[in-house]
Design a protein around this motif. Structure first.
Motif, short mmCIF file in Angstrom:
data_model
loop_
_atom_site.label_atom_id
_atom_site.label_comp_id
_atom_site.label_asym_id
_atom_site.label_seq_id
_atom_site.Cartn_x
_atom_site.Cartn_y
_atom_site.Cartn_z
N ALA A 1 0.85 -1.25 -0.06
CA ALA A 1 -0.08 -0.12 0.08
C ALA A 1 0.98 1.26 -0.13
N ALA A 2 2.06 1.42 0.64
CA ALA A 2 2.92 2.23 0.68
C ALA A 2 3.41 2.51 -0.77
N GLN A 3 4.10 1.42 -1.20
CA GLN A 3 4.51 1.51 -2.35
C GLN A 3 3.54 2.21 -3.68
N GLN A 4 2.36 1.71 -3.48
CA GLN A 4 1.28 2.18 -4.28
C GLN A 4 1.20 3.49 -4.08
N GLN A 5 1.04 4.13 -3.06
CA GLN A 5 1.13 5.68 -2.59
C GLN A 5 2.12 6.36 -3.23
N VAL A 6 3.23 5.93 -3.19
CA VAL A 6 4.50 6.56 -4.05
C VAL A 6 4.16 6.59 -5.43
N PHE A 7 4.03 5.30 -5.93
CA PHE A 7 3.62 5.12 -7.39
C PHE A 7 2.63 6.20 -7.68
N GLU A 8 1.37 6.37 -7.04
CA GLU A 8 0.37 7.28 -7.55
C GLU A 8 0.78 8.73 -7.57
N SER A 9 1.90 9.05 -6.50
CA SER A 9 2.35 10.31 -6.26
C SER A 9 3.02 10.90 -7.48
N VAL A 10 3.65 9.99 -8.12
CA VAL A 10 4.28 10.26 -9.46
C VAL A 10 3.59 10.03 -10.83
N GLU A 11 2.75 9.23 -10.58
CA GLU A 11 2.16 8.62 -11.99
C GLU A 11 1.02 9.44 -12.41
N TYR A 12 0.40 10.49 -11.48
CA TYR A 12 -0.66 11.01 -12.03
C TYR A 12 -0.47 11.85 -13.01
#
Length: 183
Positions: A87-98
């Motif tokens: 879940a934490a890695q997913q948040q990092v992914f989403e913070s740059v992928e948007y």
């Protein structure tokens, strides 16, 4: 009916960027990858998955956003973790992928192609998928910002070329970008 053969995107991309940036877009890869020019590669190469139109649009969005230094690094110097992201890695992914997904959405509109938000993580729980509303809102906010303020230079060049290729004359500032457009 429009022809959404990804090789059309390759031709448009090359026409826009080959001479100035020595960069090509190539399909057929098992996974997307950006390979900068080196002793073994005569061009900078943006690889997209198989012959997937959406993958080609997404990878061009990453390339259009990458700065000069990032374009000298394999895969733009980013980490990638597949479907086993926490879940934490997913948040990092989403913070740059948007941002790339917002640009992919704009490119999709130029091609009359249906955009789908990608969480890029098949192991997420149903609750995590429902919690993606913030990620989707960030994509909408960024796309609207670019619609109103203008796209970065390379992204604008590609968007204009896509509009010409796909006979879509709608100016960027007139795009309706709503969350309800997402699947």
């Amino acid at each position: 009916m429009l022809n959404h053969d990804a090789t059309r995107l390759c031709r448009v991309f090359e026409a826009c960027f080959f001479d100035e940036f020595n960069t090509v877009l190539i399909g057929g890869a098992n996974e997307p990858l950006y390979q900068p020019l080196d002793k073994a590669h005569v061009h900078h190469t943006v690889y997209y998955r198989h012959d997937y139109f959406a993958s080609a649009l997404h990878e061009t969005a990453h390339w259009c956003l990458a700065g000069a230094a990032r374009r000298q690094e394999l895969d733009f110097g980013y980490w990638y973790s597949g479907d086993d992201r926490s879940a934490a890695q997913q948040q990092v992914f989403e913070s740059v992928e948007y941002k790339p997904q917002a640009l992919e959405w704009i490119f999709s509109r130029a091609c009359h192609w249906r955009f789908r938000v990608s969480l890029d993580n098949l192991t997420l729980s149903r609750q995590s998928l429902l919690d993606s509303a913030a990620f989707q809102a960030a994509i909408v906010k960024q796309a609207r910002f670019w619609r109103d303020a203008g796209l970065p230079e390379r992204a604008n060049r590609f968007y204009s070329a896509l509009c010409a290729e796909f006979d879509n004359c709608l100016p960027l500032h007139k795009l309706q970008l709503n969350l309800s457009d997402f699947d």
